[in-house]
Structure formats: structure tokens, C-alpha cells
Enzyme design. Structure first.
Site, mmCIF file in Angstrom:
data_model
loop_
_atom_site.group_PDB
_atom_site.id
_atom_site.type_symbol
_atom_site.label_atom_id
_atom_site.label_comp_id
_atom_site.label_asym_id
_atom_site.label_seq_id
_atom_site.Cartn_x
_atom_site.Cartn_y
_atom_site.Cartn_z
ATOM 1 N N GLU A 154 10.497 -3.417 8.969
ATOM 2 C CA GLU A 154 9.790 -3.138 10.221
ATOM 3 C C GLU A 154 8.676 -2.120 9.968
ATOM 4 O O GLU A 154 8.868 -1.126 9.257
ATOM 5 C CB GLU A 154 10.776 -2.583 11.247
ATOM 6 C CG GLU A 154 10.140 -2.232 12.591
ATOM 7 C CD GLU A 154 11.113 -1.563 13.563
ATOM 8 O OE1 GLU A 154 10.837 -1.592 14.774
ATOM 9 O OE2 GLU A 154 12.138 -1.017 13.100
ATOM 10 N N LYS A 196 10.144 -8.077 18.860
ATOM 11 C CA LYS A 196 11.238 -7.159 19.187
ATOM 12 C C LYS A 196 11.476 -7.176 20.690
ATOM 13 O O LYS A 196 10.529 -7.029 21.477
ATOM 14 C CB LYS A 196 10.892 -5.752 18.705
ATOM 15 C CG LYS A 196 12.040 -4.757 18.739
ATOM 16 C CD LYS A 196 11.619 -3.462 18.043
ATOM 17 C CE LYS A 196 12.769 -2.473 17.926
ATOM 18 N NZ LYS A 196 12.368 -1.245 17.195
ATOM 19 N N CYS A 230 15.274 -4.436 14.031
ATOM 20 C CA CYS A 230 15.904 -3.120 14.133
ATOM 21 C C CYS A 230 16.837 -2.952 15.339
ATOM 22 O O CYS A 230 17.962 -3.452 15.324
ATOM 23 C CB CYS A 230 14.824 -2.054 14.116
ATOM 24 S SG CYS A 230 15.436 -0.387 13.726
#
Length: 510
Positions: A265, A340, A374
Site C-alpha cells: 500500500e 480501499k 490494509c
């Protein structure tokens, strides 16, 4: 590469391809005027041996081909020329009872050379050889650079120098790099091949799986090799420096025939140093302008290195809204975007990032995968929906500044592997960025996690890197073990769910 490629396809030749095939042959062999296969020749080849005729297309246009026949080993052992091996161009030498796959043509047009497309054709030939349980692949390769050395070197001396890399020959050097070995020099092999002085090199690739008692070879790929990159944050002068470092890692993991290369990321954060004089929100928006150039370059690298690339993530502006997104760049040239969904308080406060709205899985040549960035891995509902769609591998590019942040990602990723009976691969950034606001420190330990049962490591960790050290992690994962687990595991988590009491469903379709 000057022209952007959107899709690369390798498939069997069809007679409908002939018009484009002819055009490509003429372009590939400009020095051999009128030396191309007629449509009647191609029809005959397709009738005799359709599975042995291959083409490679870029954006649905034929740019290369590999043509083959099957012959007896005795014919290859005899001294022969191109006319003899092809039955005076009638292909009467072809026989399904033969034991040698003989290559009669292979080419890539000049515009698309350097992208390793020829390697794909050779790899496909090797698969055909294995599937048909043939002893070897044999063909006579041209040596077009020999014309420049004919006055001073014999063909044997020339070949030896090419082997030692003292001379580069565009054909022979490539063939040697593809595990073919020299059998002997052929004289007067192909009439009209002036650049090779009508010499050719008989080359062979041996099928180590050959068995005189034919056996069925499983064509489905079950063992997938993952190449995870634990990226060191370091000052980078410009975008080209980022590309240079990225290609180094892609080259490294593809050298071990990895199927995937995975970046972390926000690994492009060092480029934000040029905007440190701006507010954090403005700086991250400046960084977003690199998203499209990075996507294009990684598409090219995926094609060139024949590897699927998960580009980690980067800021991306879409209609004025800032997202944390990445790209799945497949080795066939296609790509898709993932975003995300859950944004951390820090991302919202400092950068004003907005969460995406799409939960999806992705089809690849290695099966169905999922990608979450993440913080998303800390929400079990997402991966459960992906597992219901058949996901076998979940990739998680992440970025954590402290060990406690990493611990959350690690243990949640392990939980996702157990509860969804899949592999989970996480890749993170390490090191420090003293000149980039809000990106000062990073902590990471890249790893691949497994379900917890007898066929897998007892601690559920297939492999992991040294913490906080730049390195790669190359790991094989076996999808057949997941199939066995789903049906015969000590516990069957997916099958044993009480769907009569509860369920997880999407509120918004992809």
C-alpha cells in the site's frame, strides 16, 4: 514501448486469422520476399494438427505465430533441409504417431519484439509437447547475424561465441535462453536465407516428463507461485526512479517464474517529498497524478515479464474525489481497479480520502482472487463474500507505521485465512521517510498465511520475511490442498455455517 497495449491473447490459430497472419509474416520477414505460407498451406496444417498451430494477438490483431508438425525421431536424425522435413511443403511428414514436435515457423513482428511474447509461444509449445507425451521439441533456427561474421568465423565458431555471449544473435541467443541446446549445424537448410548464409542450427528441448507409456498430465495449474515485495521507503528523484526500482523487483520475482508480483500500500509515497511544502491534503492530491502513468507502465511490465502484478495502492482522483486504489495488471494485458473500502481515521483527517463502494473478486489465469487494502482485512464480512464467490487467494497490500498497527493486520489476515479456508498474502513497506509529512516511519513483516489443518503449517504461516528489511518473499501455494480441505478437513468452516440462522449479503452490487 510506444503503443499502449490493452490485451494480449495466446490461442490456437483459426483459418479466419489468415489475412492478418499473412500480413504479419511479410512484416516479420522483409528480407525473404514472397516467403510466406499460402492460405491453402494453413488450411492443410489446421486439418492435420490444429492444436499445434498458435497465434499471439495484441488488441485482437495477430502479431506473431508458431507453427508445428509431429514427425518421427528417425527423420530428425537424418540430415535434412526445410523442404525435406515439411515433405516439400506438403506436410506429408506429419504423423500423429511420431515422437518429436518439430517447429516449422515462429515469429513476432518487429513492433512487438522485446516484450517476451516469443517466450510465450515457446512456453506454449513446451506445454503441447508435455501434454502429447512427445520426446522433445526440435527445430532448425536461423542465425541472421552470421552474415556479419561469415568472412572470419565458421558457423561452429560463430555458435560458440553466441553461447559465450561474445556475440548476440537475435534468434539463436533467444532460443538458447529458452533452454534449447544445439544438436548440430545444418548446411543449405533454407533456400533464400541470405542473412544466415543458408546455415541453420538444429536445436532441441527435451521433455523431462516423457514416458513411453503415455500418461495423462493434469492441465489445470494447482501450484501458484507468489512473489511478494517488502518495499524499502527511500528518497526517489522522480517517477522513472520509482519505475526502475519496481522493475528490478518484478524482474527478480519473475526470474523465479512467479505468477504474481505484489507491491505494498502507498509504496509510491517517496514521490510526495517534492510537495512537502504543501499541506498534507494538497500533497497527496499532487501524488494522485501519477496513478495513470503507473498503471500504464505496470501493464507493460506485466506483459513483458509474463506475470500478474498487484500494484499495491496509490492515491487516485476520480471526478474530484480522492480514493486509495490500486490495479490488478494481468499478464494478458488487461487490468482492473480495486479500491480501499474502509478508510482509517488518519487517512480521513490528514488526506480527506473517501472509501470505495465495490466489493469484488477477480478472475486470473491462476483462479479467482481477492484484493483488499490494509484496514479492509480487519472487517471479516468482505472476505466472506469473496469466499462465497470462490476466492482461493486473498492479497492484502498494507502500510502500518507501528508494530501494534501491524499486529492488527497480521492477526486479522490469519483469521481470514482460517475462516475462509484460503491463502492470505500480505505485503508491506519498511523504513523511514524523514522528508515526507505523515509518512515518517513504517513497520512491516510480509507473510503468507494458510488455513489451520494437517496439510498446512501448524502455526498457519507458510512463510514470512525478516521484519523491517527490504526483501522479497517467494512462496508456492497449492490450490488442490484447499479443495481437499473444503471436503475432508478436520473442520469444514464454510460448509458448516448455519445459514438457516444467519447470512451475509451485499447491500450494493458491484
Amino acid at each position: 514501448m510506444q503503443t499502449e497495449i490493452n490485451k494480449v491473447e495466446l490461442r490456437n490459430l483459426k483459418i479466419a486469422d489468415y489475412k492478418e497472419l499473412k500480413k504479419s509474416m511479410i512484416e516479420a520477414y522483409p528480407e525473404m520476399v514472397d516467403n510466406y505460407w499460402n492460405e491453402s498451406d494453413i488450411k492443410k496444417l489446421l486439418k492435420l494438427f490444429p492444436e499445434g498451430q498458435l497465434v499471439i494477438l495484441v488488441d485482437d490483431v495477430v502479431v506473431g505465430s508458431a507453427l508445428s508438425i509431429i514427425v518421427f525421431e528417425d527423420l530428425v536424425d537424418q540430415n535434412h533441409d526445410y523442404a525435406k522435413i515439411t515433405g516439400n511443403y506438403t506436410f506429408s511428414t506429419h504423423t500423429a504417431k511420431g515422437d518429436i514436435l518439430y517447429g516449422i515457423d515462429v515469429f513476432i513482428i518487429p513492433k512487438y519484439r522485446g516484450l517476451r511474447l516469443g517466450r510465450r509461444l515457446y512456453d506454449a509449445r513446451k506445454e503441447i509437447c508435455e501434454q502429447l507425451n512427445l520426446k522433445s521439441i526440435v527445430f532448425a533456427g536461423r542465425i541472421p547475424n552470421y552474415v556479419n561474421y561469415a568472412q572470419e568465423l565458421t558457423p561452429k565458431e560463430y555458435i560458440d561465441k553466441v553461447k559465450r555471449k561474445e556475440i548476440h544473435d537475435p534468434v539463436l541467443s533467444f532460443q538458447l535462453s529458452n533452454d534449447f541446446h544445439v544438436m548440430r549445424v545444418m548446411k543449405n537448410y533454407l533456400e533464400g536465407d541470405k542473412k544466415s548464409k543458408e546455415f541453420a542450427v538444429l536445436l532441441e528441448w527435451n521433455n523431462i516428463y516423457y514416458n513411453e507409456s503415455p500418461k495423462i498430465i493434469n492441465l489445470d495449474k494447482s501450484v501458484i507461485r507468489l512473489g511478494l515485495i517488502q518495499w524499502q521507503m527511500r528518497p526517489l528523484g522522480n517517477l522513472e526512479a520509482l519505475f526502475e526500482q519496481s522493475e528490478f523487483f518484478i524482474d527478480a520475482v519473475s526470474g523465479y517464474t512467479s505468477d504474481f508480483a505484489v507491491f505494498p500500500e502507498l509504496f509510491i509515497a517517496p514521490l510526495m517529498a517534492d510537495y512537502n511544502h504543501l499541506s498534507e491534503a494538497d500533497a497527496i492530491r499532487e501524488l494522485a497524478k501519477y496513478a495513470e502513468p503507473i498503471r500504464k507502465r505496470f501493464q507493460e511490465l506485466a506483459i513483458s515479464y509474463n506475470i500478474n502484478i498487484i500494484t499495491g495502492s496509490m492515491p487516485q482522483l476520480i471526478d474530484g474525489t480522492l480514493y486509495n486504489s490500486g490495479f490488478l495488471c494481468r499478464r494478458d494485458g488487461t487490468y482492473e481497479t480495486y479500491t480501499k473500502i474502509h478508510i482509517t481515521p488518519n487517512e480521513v483527517f490528514h488526506w480527506g480520502i473517501t472509501g470505495g463502494n465495490t466489493i469484488q473478486t477477480f478472475d486470473t489465469d491462476c483462479g479467482k482472487i481477492g484484493i483488499m487494502i490494509c484496514y479492509d482485512v480487519e472487517f471479516p464480512e468482505l472476505s466472506r463474500l469473496m469466499a462465497d464467490e470462490g476466492m482461493n487467494i486473498l492479497f492484502v497490500p498494507f502500510l502500518t507505521d507501528t508494530q501494534n498497527g501491524y499486529t492488527r493486520v497480521k492477526h486479522c489476515a490469519q483469521a481470514r485465512a482460517i475462516e475462509n479456508e484460503c491463502y492470505v498474502a500480505i505485503a508491506g513497506c519498511v523504513g523511514n521517510l524523514p522528508k515526507v509529512n505523515n509518512m515518517d516511519i513504517q513497520y512491516a513483516q510480509t507473510a503468507v498465511f494458510t488455513p489451520s489443518d494437517f496439510a498446512f503449517p501448524s502455526n498457519g504461516i507458510k512463510a514470512e520475511t525478516t521484519p523491517n528489511t527490504e526483501m522479497t518473499l517467494i512462496v508456492d501455494v497449492d490450490l488442490d490442498l484447499l479443495k481437499e480441505l473444503h471436503e475432508h478437513g478436520s473442520v469444514k468452516i464454510l460448509k458448516d455455517r448455519r445459514t438457516d440462522l444467519y447470512e451475509i449479503r451485499r447491500k450494493k452490487k458491484a
